[in-house]
Design an enzyme around this catalytic site. Structure first.
Site, PDB file in Angstrom:
ATOM      1  N   HIS A 183     -10.001   1.513   1.759  1.00  0.00           N
ATOM      2  CA  HIS A 183      -9.533   2.875   2.081  1.00  0.00           C
ATOM      3  C   HIS A 183     -10.712   3.837   2.275  1.00  0.00           C
ATOM      4  CE1 HIS A 183      -5.199   2.679   1.818  1.00  0.00           C
ATOM      5  NE2 HIS A 183      -5.240   2.068   0.645  1.00  0.00           N
ATOM      6  N   HIS A 235      -9.031  -3.869  -1.808  1.00  0.00           N
ATOM      7  CA  HIS A 235      -8.041  -3.097  -1.043  1.00  0.00           C
ATOM      8  C   HIS A 235      -8.367  -1.600  -1.088  1.00  0.00           C
ATOM      9  CE1 HIS A 235      -3.760  -2.055   0.166  1.00  0.00           C
ATOM     10  NE2 HIS A 235      -4.175  -0.925  -0.360  1.00  0.00           N
ATOM     11  N   GLU A 236      -8.654  -1.106  -2.302  1.00  0.00           N
ATOM     12  CA  GLU A 236      -8.904   0.338  -2.453  1.00  0.00           C
ATOM     13  C   GLU A 236     -10.231   0.733  -1.810  1.00  0.00           C
ATOM     14  OE1 GLU A 236      -6.535   2.168  -3.360  1.00  0.00           O
ATOM     15  OE2 GLU A 236      -5.259   0.600  -4.193  1.00  0.00           O
ATOM     16  N   CYS A 244       0.852  -1.188   0.000  1.00  0.00           N
ATOM     17  CA  CYS A 244       0.000   0.000   0.000  1.00  0.00           C
ATOM     18  C   CYS A 244       0.886   1.236   0.000  1.00  0.00           C
ATOM     19  CB  CYS A 244      -0.884  -0.004   1.244  1.00  0.00           C
ATOM     20  SG  CYS A 244      -1.977   1.420   1.345  1.00  0.00           S
TER      21      CYS A 244
END
Ligand code: NI
Length: 171
Positions: free
Chosen positions: A149, A145-146, A103
């Site tokens: 965020h 994953h994004e 990341c």
């Protein structure tokens, strides 16, 4: 404009981001933000960037990669730039895969994260056009994953075994 990327510990990485409003689609400020995010992503050498990582808590993320140019991952294929706004995902089946994630907000670290393998997704682009599809490979991984965020989650919070968090350049 290349923007600084906030690192783990920053408040902007801990909070739930808000949706982009309909009247923002196609607007100059949104276009400028996405342009800056794209320049920042290219400069970073990453495969994805979420708006909170540049300090903007809106549900916007960019994904772009050319598999053959990224030696740290194998067989990931290519993904032309996708501007992903207000994304929704739904997992398909119950298969999970392990992958060593990195990341931009945790430079030089890698950690094994187990995530669902297959998903359906839908999102809007910067012009407000809706897109949808399915994936069970690298794109599905990056998207999860994004999207994390946007909900204030960094990948170590998803790890089952924190002993698998490691510097990328260990001898
Ligand atoms: Ni990240």
């Amino acid at each position: 404009m290349i923007l600084p990327i906030y690192k783990m510990g920053s408040e902007c990485l801990k909070i739930v981001s808000t949706e982009v409003e309909p009247d923002e689609f196609g607007s100059e400020p949104l276009d400028q933000l996405i342009q800056n995010m794209h320049e920042t992503l290219i400069d970073s050498g990453g495969v994805g960037l979420a708006a909170p990582q540049i300090g903007v808590n809106k549900r916007i993320l960019l994904i772009e990669y050319t598999g053959s140019k990224i030696t740290r991952y194998s067989d990931i294929g290519d993904c032309a730039l996708k501007v992903i706004i207000n994304p929704k995902i739904e997992f398909i089946g119950n298969e999970y895969t392990a992958f060593n994630e990195g990341c931009l907000s945790l430079p030089n670290l890698r950690g094994e994260v187990i995530r669902p393998k297959a998903l359906k997704y839908s999102y809007y682009d910067q012009f407000g056009k809706q897109h949808s599809g399915e994936d069970n490979a690298f794109f599905a991984r990056v998207l999860q994953h994004e999207l994390d965020h946007l909900d204030g989650i960094l990948y170590p919070m998803r790890m089952h075994d924190i002993s698998k968090l490691s510097y990328a350049d260990i001898i």
